[in-house]
Design an enzyme around this catalytic site. Structure first.
Site, PDB file in Angstrom:
ATOM      1  N   SER A 234     -80.680  19.588 -46.282  1.00  0.00           N
ATOM      2  CA  SER A 234     -81.158  20.728 -47.068  1.00  0.00           C
ATOM      3  C   SER A 234     -81.447  20.317 -48.511  1.00  0.00           C
ATOM      4  CB  SER A 234     -80.106  21.833 -47.029  1.00  0.00           C
ATOM      5  OG  SER A 234     -80.643  23.025 -47.535  1.00  0.00           O
ATOM      6  N   GLN A 256     -76.978  24.932 -52.627  1.00  0.00           N
ATOM      7  CA  GLN A 256     -77.574  23.964 -51.701  1.00  0.00           C
ATOM      8  C   GLN A 256     -76.745  22.689 -51.620  1.00  0.00           C
ATOM      9  OE1 GLN A 256     -79.543  26.178 -49.987  1.00  0.00           O
ATOM     10  NE2 GLN A 256     -80.462  24.231 -49.482  1.00  0.00           N
ATOM     11  N   HIS A 259     -74.090  22.293 -48.873  1.00  0.00           N
ATOM     12  CA  HIS A 259     -74.466  22.109 -47.465  1.00  0.00           C
ATOM     13  C   HIS A 259     -73.955  20.781 -46.914  1.00  0.00           C
ATOM     14  CE1 HIS A 259     -76.736  25.429 -45.856  1.00  0.00           C
ATOM     15  NE2 HIS A 259     -77.430  25.538 -46.971  1.00  0.00           N
ATOM     16  N   HIS A 324     -86.784  24.549 -50.524  1.00  0.00           N
ATOM     17  CA  HIS A 324     -86.632  25.781 -51.303  1.00  0.00           C
ATOM     18  C   HIS A 324     -87.106  25.525 -52.726  1.00  0.00           C
ATOM     19  CE1 HIS A 324     -83.279  25.797 -48.299  1.00  0.00           C
ATOM     20  NE2 HIS A 324     -83.705  27.032 -48.097  1.00  0.00           N
ATOM     21  N   ASP A 357     -81.648  33.056 -47.345  1.00  0.00           N
ATOM     22  CA  ASP A 357     -80.811  32.480 -46.291  1.00  0.00           C
ATOM     23  C   ASP A 357     -80.262  33.552 -45.362  1.00  0.00           C
ATOM     24  OD1 ASP A 357     -80.988  29.787 -46.551  1.00  0.00           O
ATOM     25  OD2 ASP A 357     -79.031  29.489 -47.455  1.00  0.00           O
ATOM     26  N   GLU A 411    -125.004  12.479 -26.718  1.00  0.00           N
ATOM     27  CA  GLU A 411    -123.681  11.882 -26.494  1.00  0.00           C
ATOM     28  C   GLU A 411    -123.596  11.170 -25.148  1.00  0.00           C
ATOM     29  OE1 GLU A 411    -120.552  14.760 -27.116  1.00  0.00           O
ATOM     30  OE2 GLU A 411    -120.673  14.517 -29.292  1.00  0.00           O
ATOM     31  N   HIS A 416    -122.719  17.173 -18.549  1.00  0.00           N
ATOM     32  CA  HIS A 416    -122.679  18.322 -19.460  1.00  0.00           C
ATOM     33  C   HIS A 416    -124.074  18.941 -19.583  1.00  0.00           C
ATOM     34  CE1 HIS A 416    -118.758  16.802 -20.609  1.00  0.00           C
ATOM     35  NE2 HIS A 416    -118.587  17.793 -21.475  1.00  0.00           N
TER      36      HIS A 416
END
Length: 428
Positions: A234, A256, A259, A324, A357, A411, A416
């Site tokens: 964090s 923070q 943590h 944050h 949070d 191409e 196609h």
């Protein structure tokens, strides 16, 4: 915290100042996690029960919790805590309901209709860490958008014995099944299924190094499961001017830092005197924290950076790309348009990161380690996938046919071209 004057640093020193603590992906960890995953793939529930005892010191006889067990746990939750959880639930629900996708439909050419529609991911697994902090708030952040998205099967896993508040959140959000299992084994069970555990399409939620490594391994396996994101430690970056309250700023940095030892916090301010004020506040507030030791280790590799003005402060933040970003300035909203890289932004003195949070309504599952340069915060779209639809009338087909024939021929994709030419021939 180390104080640095940004403009006095060389370009190389500036890069070093904004460098995060290294995350080492050790071969030993990778091998251990692979072994745990293989155990679960080979032995299913039996392996999970053994791992609960080995890693979580929990003796259990079954993986899936019964409704009676969940109800009993809910009864044990403090009433004031229940009320606080319900307040958070209502705000998170409101914010994520507002994100419901509105289908897109338009004609690109007359007779050529194109659409973008959304479908829920069918089966999702929510991982809620146990350990030092039972993150019941994460159960809300994951389960609420999963249910709003109308995922058909929503299951939740958390290490045994699961915290009562986590089970209250699971019941409140009407989670379909709850499993008492943790770590790499839980991620393996969600990715591959066992006798009791439903195999899911996508796994969400944070965890320790074992969980993070397991998420990396199962998402790299074509037979495994997708994941929300690889989450690192964090982090927060605070931009503050002289009008900011140093006490508030210090509290945000510590919120923070607590943590874990590998978390990182950065303050970008405009003067040495303000930096010193915050430093004193950090020392004072740190003394009263139960997690003082963890926060101290985090602060040891965190920094206070002095910028010459607020524009430069935002540039520094964009370069760091924080999980944050808190802006505590005299006019915080005036800086918002300049912010390019951040997981979640908090404007003003009374918008601490703690609000996001828990209860403001935004999601707290966010990209870390600079991934906000390219990744979004978790939101409702992470629980859905988008599908394009096209429908051409005969007239619309004829209008585009010649252009598509030319493009396909250029191409060298003749089949196609033929798919168009044959239809044109029929129409003529």
């Amino acid at each position: 915290m180390q104080i640095l004057h940004f403009n006095k640093l060389t370009q190389e020193e500036q890069k070093k100042a904004l460098k995060r603590p290294a995350i080492e992906r050790k071969d030993e960890l990778s091998a251990l996690v692979k072994g745990i995953i293989d155990e679960v793939k080979n032995r299913g529930d039996e392996a999970l029960i053994a791992q609960a005892l080995r890693f979580d010191k929990a003796e259990i006889s079954s993986i899936k919790l019964t409704q009676d067990e969940i109800n009993l746990a809910c009864q044990r939750v403090d009433e004031n805590l229940k009320k606080a959880i319900i307040t958070a639930y209502e705000n998170i629900k409101k914010f994520h309901q507002a994100q419901i996708f509105k289908p897109l439909e338009l004609e690109t050419t007359q007779g050529v209709k194109c659409e973008l529609v959304s479908r829920p991911i069918e089966k999702v697994g929510l991982y809620i860490p146990g350990g030092l902090a039972p993150l019941f708030s994460t159960a809300l952040m994951l389960a609420i958008p999963a249910k709003i998205a109308n995922c058909k099967k929503v299951v939740l896993a958390s290490p045994a014995k699961i915290n009562d508040a986590v089970l209250f959140c699971a019941k409140l959000c009407e989670v379909d099944e709850v499993y008492q299992m943790g770590g790499a084994g839980a991620i393996a069970a969600l990715a591959y299924g066992t006798q009791s555990v439903t195999r899911v399409d996508k796994i969400y939620g944070p965890g320790n190094a074992f969980v993070t490594e397991a998420k990396a391994q199962v998402s790299a396996d074509i037979n495994g499961a997708d994941i929300d994101m690889q989450a690192g430690p964090s982090e927060v970056l605070v931009i503050a001017d002289e009008a900011a309250n140093a006490e508030f700023v210090a509290s945000d940095l510590l919120s923070q830092a607590e943590h874990g030892a590998d978390s990182q916090v950065i303050l970008v301010c405009l003067s040495e005197s303000f930096a010193q004020k915050v430093g004193k506040e950090l020392a004072s507030q740190l003394e009263n924290l139960p997690r003082k030791e963890l926060a101290s280790k985090s602060l040891s590799h965190s920094k206070i950076i002095i910028a010459s003005n607020l524009n430069e402060a935002v540039q520094i933040s964009n370069q760091y790309a924080p999980e944050h970003l808190i802006i505590q300035t005299a006019s915080p909203r005036s800086l918002l348009d300049k912010v390019q890289n951040a997981g979640s932004v908090f404007l003003g003195a009374f918008s601490p990161e703690s609000m996001g949070d828990y209860a403001s309504g935004t999601n707290h599952v966010l990209p870390t380690y600079g991934l906000t340069r390219t990744r979004s915060s978790l939101n409702l779209s992470d629980f859905t996938k988008k599908m394009t639809v096209q429908e051409l009338s005969c007239e619309g087909f004829k209008k585009l046919a010649k252009s598509v024939e030319i493009l396909a021929h250029a191409e060298h994709l003749d089949a196609h071209k033929n798919a168009v030419s044959l239809r044109l021939k029929t129409l003529s």
